[in-house]
Scaffold this motif. Structure first.
Motif, PDB file in Angstrom:
ATOM      1  N   GLY A   1       2.680   2.146  -5.004  1.00  0.00           N
ATOM      2  CA  GLY A   1       1.934   1.611  -4.038  1.00  0.00           C
ATOM      3  C   GLY A   1       0.193   1.377  -4.421  1.00  0.00           C
TER       4      GLY A   1
ATOM      5  N   SER B   1       0.141  -0.997   0.313  1.00  0.00           N
ATOM      6  CA  SER B   1       0.156  -0.032   0.479  1.00  0.00           C
ATOM      7  C   SER B   1       1.068   1.242  -0.260  1.00  0.00           C
ATOM      8  CB  SER B   1      -0.491   0.108   1.496  1.00  0.00           C
ATOM      9  OG  SER B   1       0.027  -0.261   2.381  1.00  0.00           O
ATOM     10  N   ARG B   2       2.247   1.077   0.599  1.00  0.00           N
ATOM     11  CA  ARG B   2       3.067   2.263   0.549  1.00  0.00           C
ATOM     12  C   ARG B   2       1.470   3.323   1.680  1.00  0.00           C
ATOM     13  NH1 ARG B   2       7.506  -1.286  -0.930  1.00  0.00           N
ATOM     14  NH2 ARG B   2       6.620  -1.362  -1.924  1.00  0.00           N
TER      15      ARG B   2
END
Length: 560
Positions: free
Chosen positions: A291, A232-233
């Motif tokens: 992400g 996802s970052r």
């Protein structure tokens, strides 16, 4: 979170007390984002409505799904209502991808700002809804013994709200604690010092497993089918990014509504096969570094061309092999046998890295099938794993389960579950033939779970509100999908799906996670923008494909 403006800054709906048992213009089932917005729009039309909600508060999916790590996979700046410029500007998200507690607070905030709770009956489950052909009204009954009649019945029950437990022998005899990610205890769960099993590796498990692993003495993950997941970052909300959205929210939203997924992100219009291997690798690396689910927008043909899809799948598999230290474990975690994106693409924080921990064990259920739940744990073909708690991350009876578990009966007493015995049939995902004035928000046959749900919810609710106004202005009592239009739409949904790779996977999109459920691709993959234009065209042309009638006309038409 900054202090929110007071409710008085909103234009308030006319005061209305909770209607007593008896007649209302509309019954709404469910107080998630769909039910809340539907109630708000009906009030704006001056129509009376009552909402029945099984939980103790608003929020729907975000009320029930409180498992560790629960987080939205749509960016916060896009996962919110767009109908109120004030609300868009006032609310501040703390992270790029919001966690469940913050999304629930947002839903509660909206309910407070719009004073919605006075028309919602909480802790009330709808058990049946029956259409009275003589009166052209629905009679809705609840588990509290209440009966309410309504001109319209709106099912805002959600697509992922009917949790399922696997049919495993011995479950009732387990002496430890059991949990389902879709019905998590509101007080939370402390796994410290405990041996925990997680059964399932879908989206909720991929979010929960890293968190549980940090708490538990030992975690055993039972995986049947590995899933593709993109990091996802996630990070605290970037002030500049938030400012970009809020500087012209209306224009950004308008553009997002015409995207295939209802999410504004850069779609590469090129084929994955028309660029050089180096260019392709660079694109995937950039998306991986950024992400989120926008990875699937790396190239235009990832969901339609298997060779193109293979390049993305190979890239992610190589990333998994690089993240997981044990090569044997990495291969078990690397998805094979279905195209990337044809099962729900997941978003994670340190999921694959979690399997490098000394206190985490992965069990491949394909190699070691679960034979039974015992008093002390989980028994596979290779022996018993003793645990203190079991977490079932086994998903939902998606899209149809929340509807068919209610005894819904239309013309001639026909049950919805009976009509959908061979798979759901709708016109536009909004109505089903034989059930006048029964509406579904984001039902099967609409973009629904393949889209930003709030974008699709708002589109459906706005369409329904306009439809109700149209009926009232012309003195019409009923609207009903015709079987011909339904047949044509079902055929179109299937035709569009068959042009893609989605049917190649045994996914919950196909109902494959429910034993005995027909294998039918349920959502509409033609895209949010194309679907929106089709719905608008139908309304503008006077609702072709629907039969609109006054009371006497409706009765006569039904008798034909």
């Amino acid at each position: 979170m900054t202090e929110m403006p007071t409710p008085q800054t909103f234009a308030q709906s006319p005061a209305r007390t909770m209607p007593p048992p008896g007649g209302v213009d509309a019954v709404i089932v469910g107080a998630g984002f769909a039910g809340m917005y539907m109630l708000h729009r009906l009030r704006g039309l001056g129509l009376s409505a009552v909402v029945f909600e099984q939980g103790t508060d608003v929020g729907g999916t975000w009320y029930w799904n409180r498992y560790p790590g629960a987080r939205c996979d749509v960016e916060s700046m896009q996962y919110s209502y767009s109908f109120s410029p004030e609300l868009q500007q006032d609310w501040q998200w703390s992270e790029r991808f919001s966690a469940q507690p913050e999304i629930l607070r947002y839903a509660q905030h909206v309910a407070d700002r719009l004073d919605l709770r006075r028309d919602i009956r909480f802790e009330t489950r709808v058990t049946s809804a029956r259409f009275d052909e003589a009166a052209n009204r629905w009679t809705v009954t609840t588990d509290r013994g209440e009966t309410v009649t309504a001109r319209h019945c709106v099912m805002a029950t959600g697509c992922l709200s009917s949790a399922r437990l696997p049919d495993i022998a011995g479950l009732e005899g387990f002496q430890g604690a059991t949990y389902h990610t879709g019905h998590w205890p509101h007080e939370g769960v402390d796994f410290a010092g405990k041996r925990v099993a997680v059964i399932g590796t879908g989206s909720s498990a991929i979010q929960a497993i890293p968190v549980i692993a940090r708490q538990a003495a030992h975690l055993t993950v039972f995986q049947r089918t590995p899933n593709f997941s993109i990091p996802s970052r996630n990070a605290p909300m970037d002030a500049e990014y938030e400012g970009w959205w809020k500087s012209d929210y209306e224009a950004h939203r308008a553009k997002a509504r015409m995207m295939r997924t209802g999410i504004l992100y850069g779609l590469n219009e090129k084929s994955a096969l028309e660029v050089t291997p180096a260019e392709r690798q660079a694109e995937y690396e950039a998306r991986w570094a950024r992400g989120g689910t926008a990875f699937m927008a790396s190239f235009a043909d990832l969901i339609t061309n298997r060779d193109a899809n293979d390049t993305a799948a190979d890239f992610v598999r190589d990333k998994i092999r690089g993240l997981v230290k044990d090569p044997a474990v990495a291969e078990i975690l690397a998805p094979k046998g279905y195209p990337i994106g044809t099962k729900r693409i997941c978003v994670d924080t340190d999921y694959f890295e979690t399997f490098n921990r000394a206190n985490v064990t992965l069990v491949d259920v394909r190699d070691a099938p679960i034979e039974a739940i015992t008093a002390r744990g989980v028994r596979t073909r290779h022996g018993e794993v003793e645990v203190d708690a079991i977490v079932f991350a086994t998903g939902f009876d998606a899209m149809t389960g929340a509807l068919t578990r209610i005894d819904i009966r239309g013309r001639g007493g026909l049950g919805l579950a009976e009509k959908w015995e061979d798979g759901p049939r709708t016109y536009l995902g909004l109505m089903t033939a034989g059930f006048p004035n029964l509406f579904m928000i984001t039902g099967p046959g609409s973009p629904s779970v393949l889209s930003n749900m709030i974008v699709s919810i708002e589109q459906h609710v706005d369409w329904l509100a306009d439809c109700f106004a149209h009926l009232r202005a012309r003195g019409l009592e009923t609207i009903e999908a015709t079987r011909e239009a339904e047949d044509q739409w079902v055929g179109h949904v299937n035709e569009v799906a068959d042009r893609t790779l989605y049917p190649a996977a045994n996914s919950w999109y196909m109902g494959a996670n429910i034993p005995g459920k027909p294998r039918v691709f349920m959502p509409y993959i033609g895209g949010v923008g194309a679907y929106r234009e089709k719905c608008a065209e139908i309304a503008a042309q006077g609702y072709p494909g629907f039969r609109l009638a006054a009371g006497a006309q409706a009765t006569a038409a039904a008798a034909e």
